[in-house]
Design an enzyme around this catalytic site. Structure first.
Site, PDB file in Angstrom:
ATOM      1  N   GLU A 484       0.864  -1.187   0.000  1.00 33.40           N
ATOM      2  CA  GLU A 484       0.000   0.000   0.000  1.00 33.40           C
ATOM      3  C   GLU A 484       0.893   1.226   0.000  1.00 33.40           C
ATOM      4  O   GLU A 484       1.816   1.343   0.822  1.00 33.40           O
ATOM      5  CB  GLU A 484      -0.921   0.035   1.220  1.00 33.40           C
ATOM      6  CG  GLU A 484      -1.818   1.266   1.234  1.00 33.40           C
ATOM      7  CD  GLU A 484      -2.763   1.318   2.423  1.00 33.40           C
ATOM      8  OE1 GLU A 484      -3.554   2.291   2.507  1.00 33.40           O
ATOM      9  OE2 GLU A 484      -2.708   0.401   3.281  1.00 33.40           O
ATOM     10  N   ASN A 540      -4.675   4.873  -2.414  1.00 33.33           N
ATOM     11  CA  ASN A 540      -5.978   5.293  -1.889  1.00 33.33           C
ATOM     12  C   ASN A 540      -6.624   6.327  -2.819  1.00 33.33           C
ATOM     13  O   ASN A 540      -5.961   7.256  -3.296  1.00 33.33           O
ATOM     14  CB  ASN A 540      -5.819   5.891  -0.493  1.00 33.33           C
ATOM     15  CG  ASN A 540      -5.473   4.832   0.538  1.00 33.33           C
ATOM     16  OD1 ASN A 540      -6.311   4.037   0.933  1.00 33.33           O
ATOM     17  ND2 ASN A 540      -4.216   4.814   0.964  1.00 33.33           N
ATOM     18  N   GLU A 572      -7.616   1.553  -3.851  1.00 32.43           N
ATOM     19  CA  GLU A 572      -8.363   1.326  -2.616  1.00 32.43           C
ATOM     20  C   GLU A 572      -9.352   2.476  -2.416  1.00 32.43           C
ATOM     21  O   GLU A 572      -8.967   3.636  -2.324  1.00 32.43           O
ATOM     22  CB  GLU A 572      -7.410   1.228  -1.420  1.00 32.43           C
ATOM     23  CG  GLU A 572      -6.538  -0.013  -1.446  1.00 32.43           C
ATOM     24  CD  GLU A 572      -5.733  -0.189  -0.171  1.00 32.43           C
ATOM     25  OE1 GLU A 572      -5.844   0.699   0.714  1.00 32.43           O
ATOM     26  OE2 GLU A 572      -5.001  -1.186  -0.054  1.00 32.43           O
ATOM     27  N   ASP A 602     -11.388   0.113   1.288  1.00 31.06           N
ATOM     28  CA  ASP A 602     -10.522   0.356   2.440  1.00 31.06           C
ATOM     29  C   ASP A 602     -11.362   0.762   3.643  1.00 31.06           C
ATOM     30  O   ASP A 602     -12.427   1.370   3.496  1.00 31.06           O
ATOM     31  CB  ASP A 602      -9.517   1.448   2.087  1.00 31.06           C
ATOM     32  CG  ASP A 602      -8.400   1.550   3.113  1.00 31.06           C
ATOM     33  OD1 ASP A 602      -8.216   0.578   3.875  1.00 31.06           O
ATOM     34  OD2 ASP A 602      -7.729   2.598   3.153  1.00 31.06           O
ATOM     35  N   GLU A 659      -6.768  -5.073   8.667  1.00 31.19           N
ATOM     36  CA  GLU A 659      -5.815  -3.977   8.831  1.00 31.19           C
ATOM     37  C   GLU A 659      -5.433  -3.836  10.303  1.00 31.19           C
ATOM     38  O   GLU A 659      -6.208  -4.181  11.199  1.00 31.19           O
ATOM     39  CB  GLU A 659      -6.422  -2.660   8.339  1.00 31.19           C
ATOM     40  CG  GLU A 659      -6.636  -2.582   6.841  1.00 31.19           C
ATOM     41  CD  GLU A 659      -7.127  -1.211   6.415  1.00 31.19           C
ATOM     42  OE1 GLU A 659      -6.370  -0.492   5.767  1.00 31.19           O
ATOM     43  OE2 GLU A 659      -8.282  -0.864   6.751  1.00 31.19           O
TER      44      GLU A 659
END
Length: 703
Positions: A484, A540, A572, A602, A659
């Site tokens: 990520e 993201n 995401e 996410d 996460e």
């Protein structure tokens, strides 16, 4: 008069001509001929030049009389000229007027003076005889007066009377025509007209009025009250009848005891007035009321604050922001929102410290006034707790959670505008993780500081000051499945700025789209140097990014520019990013998925999306937020909920990733539930992209 004078002069001329033929002497033939010629000429001009002919006649008579009197020895001629001279004032009075007659009266003094002075003239021997023949003058004067002057005067008077009678007859005919025309216009007038006397009795009405007022069943005269059902007032007033509404448009007084009233059917006007009144009430409601949520609006709240200021008692102006706004606006319909606000309004109705109802300020924001006696922090905290509740809206159990910010009277302002502005500012300056705040003048400095940070962030994006860090995603066994990408900012002025802080600044000041584009562009540029990277790197994406019409095309263009495969990156999305424009978002995601880009949700669990709805979207991975995992060992409900969602993901073919995994027991507990993918400090911490990808460079060189 000229005709008479011409006949007399013609007779005298004929006599003079006979005397001339008999005696062969010119006698007074010349002067009589001249006189006859002049009079005949005047007779011809008299029709066109009346006053000129009249004056010329009088002057000619006077001149000839003086000439005959002075230069003619004939006694009879002198007697006749004297008689005519004395009659000139009467002739002037008949033909012209008094002033001219007076002038000739004065002029006649001359021959009288000549007679009495016995001037030396060719006729002086005849003066004595002339004086002794006074009866001749009297007889001639009386004859001339009664036979010429009086008949002419009577004739002129008769002629004037006849002309006057003709004029009166014409005037009478004209009046009759006008009267008939007036009656015709009165009866056939387009307006309804009634004639009313001093007792307000209708004495006459035209056809239009009879039809409008239905006077065929009320013989005239009749009182106006029978028609209008009440006493008549000023013009413009409306009078209701059974099936119509009447109006007196105007009143005109034509005689001392008679007036003309103009009446019209005002039914349509009356209905329009009623409609305008209804529109006025609707406008008043629109001004102070929001019909979409059935709550008062900002204008109403401002006036309520003004009223509270006049009361001089301490109070607070509070702004409450909905913390689940995305779900409120996109997850429930309008009727369900009305139920929510109805419930909130009841809270204020039953609260003893609320000064009035709550007002809707737009975008899920509420405003209200409340009394306070203690500390402001305690008051605002209490109100935040009052506005934090669960409510069932249709099939959804909705969490109504509000963050409250306040400004107090009198310490934060003395007017509605200032208090409301300070309350809004306190709301804007409140940190995202704080649910209540009080306005503080020092917060303005913080606002300026945040604005300066936004300017520095904009410059940092322009001068490429941000760095990309990578954090790995792993299977339970530790095998790497992806990264990520995380943005890091080490400002040369501010030092190291936490990601949560500058990302919030970017969202607040509209820089989030530029930040996303910067990260994706820099990541693609870096990945172009590492073609051997076997796993994708996730970036993201915010809701604002997906709202761009060409977002999918931009991503495709960047991959093609740097010759990267679609599998090189993964996007995401937050739950909120797929809740805005459903059709547009779905179109964007399908376009990206068909191109080969993997998509993930996410922080799943922080919003109100459900797995069933995710079936519509081409989602490959679901990342569960750490808030759903922190009590996995102690909370049975959380354990059961998470277990069920993992099984659903497995059925749908969606990878489930946990996460924030930091401990081995936590990993083991999640693995027992079926969770296979993990991300957190247990496996790796964020590292600079060059450092993370260095082993792949060595591998590439070795190959």
């Amino acid at each position: 008069m000229l005709m008479t004078a011409f006949l007399i002069s013609f007779a005298i001329t004929s006599h003079s001509l006979y005397a001339y033929v008999a005696s062969q002497t010119p006698s007074h033939l010349t002067i009589t001929s001249v006189a006859s010629t002049i009079i005949f000429s005047l007779l011809l001009f008299s029709r066109k030049y009346y006053f000129f002919s009249a004056h010329t006649l009088l002057l000619s008579i006077t001149v000839f009389a003086i000439y005959i009197h002075l230069f003619t020895p004939a006694i009879h001629a002198i007697q006749i000229s004297a008689t005519i001279t004395y009659v000139t004032p009467v002739i002037a009075l008949l033909l012209i007027g008094r002033k001219t007659a007076a002038c000739y009266t004065v002029l006649n003094l001359l021959p009288l003076y000549i007679i009495f002075q016995d001037l030396g003239t060719p006729a002086k021997n005849a003066q004595a005889e002339l004086l002794h023949n006074a009866h001749f003058y009297i007889h001639s004067f009386v004859f001339f007066f009664f036979n010429i002057c009086i008949p002419l005067a009577v004739w002129r008077t008769s002629l004037a009377a006849m002309h006057l009678q003709q004029q009166l007859q014409q005037h009478s005919t004209l009046l009759e025509k006008q009267k008939n025309l007036y009656r015709k216009f009165f009866q056939n007038a387009y307006s309804a007209i009634i004639l009313v006397n001093e007792e307000q009795q209708i004495v006459e009405a035209n056809q239009k009025a009879k039809q409008l007022l239905n006077l065929y069943h009320h013989p005239l005269p009749c009182h106006s009250k029978l028609i209008f059902n009440q006493a008549i007032g000023d013009s413009g007033q409306l009078y209701k009848r059974a099936n119509s509404v009447l109006q007196i448009d105007a009143k005109e007084r034509h005689e001392k005891s008679l007036s003309a009233w103009y009446v019209s059917d005002a039914s349509e006007q009356f209905h329009l007035q009623q409609q305008f009144k209804a529109l006025g009430a609707q406008h008043h409601q629109t001004k102070y009321f929001n019909t979409q949520v059935n709550l008062p609006n900002t204008t109403w709240l401002r006036e309520q604050i003004d009223i509270a200021v006049k009361g001089a008692a301490p109070f607070i102006v509070a702004i409450a922001d909905n913390q689940n706004l995305q779900v409120l606006e996109h997850g429930i319909d309008a009727e369900q929102r009305k139920l929510l606000y109805k419930h909130i309004n009841k809270i204020f109705e039953h609260h003893n410290q609320a000064n009035s109802a709550v007002a809707y300020l737009g975008s899920g924001r509420l405003g209200f006034i409340a009394a306070h006696n203690g500390a402001l922090s305690d008051t605002v905290k209490q109100w935040q707790q009052n506005l934090d509740f669960w409510i069932r809206l249709g099939n959804l159990q909705y969490h109504a959670k509000y963050a409250v910010s306040v400004a107090a009277y009198p310490q934060h302002g003395y007017s509605a505008e200032r208090l409301l502005k300070n309350a809004v500012q306190a709301c804007e300056l409140r940190h995202s993780n704080v649910l209540y705040s009080v306005f503080d003048f020092s917060l303005k400095k913080q606002r300026l500081g945040r604005h300066e940070m936004a300017l520095l962030l904009e410059k940092a994006l322009e001068y490429d000051e941000l760095e990309i860090y990578l954090q790995g995603k792993h299977f339970a066994c530790g095998r790497l499945i992806g990264f990520e990408a995380l943005a890091r900012w080490n400002s040369h002025l501010l030092g190291f700025v936490p990601a949560g802080e500058f990302i919030a600044i970017a969202e607040e000041f509209g820089l989030i789209e530029a930040l996303t584009q910067y990260i994706i562009h820099k990541l693609c540029q870096t990945l172009a140097n590492y073609p051997a990277l076997p796993v994708p790197i996730a970036v993201n994406v915010s809701a604002q990014d997906l709202e761009q019409e060409d977002f999918a095309q931009q991503i495709k263009a960047l991959l093609q520019k740097y010759n990267l495969a679609a599998s090189a990156i993964e996007l995401e999305l937050t739950e909120y990013s797929i809740a805005n424009d459903r059709a547009h978002t779905l179109m964007q995601l399908k376009s990206l998925s068909q191109f080969g880009i993997k998509l993930a949700i996410d922080d799943f669990g922080t919003g109100y999306s459900n797995i069933a709805r995710l079936i519509e979207y081409p989602i490959n991975r679901l990342k569960f937020d750490r808030s759903l995992l922190d009590k996995i060992d102690t909370d049975r409900n959380q354990h059961a909920l998470l277990s069920g969602m993992v099984k659903i993901c497995a059925k749908l073919g969606i990878a489930a990733l946990a996460e924030g995994v930091e401990t081995a027991p936590q990993r083991d507990a999640l693995a027992q539930l079926g969770m296979q993918e993990f991300q957190g400090y247990l496996y790796s911490t964020p590292q600079p992209i060059e450092q993370v990808l260095a082993p792949y460079v060595l591998k590439l060189q070795a190959d």
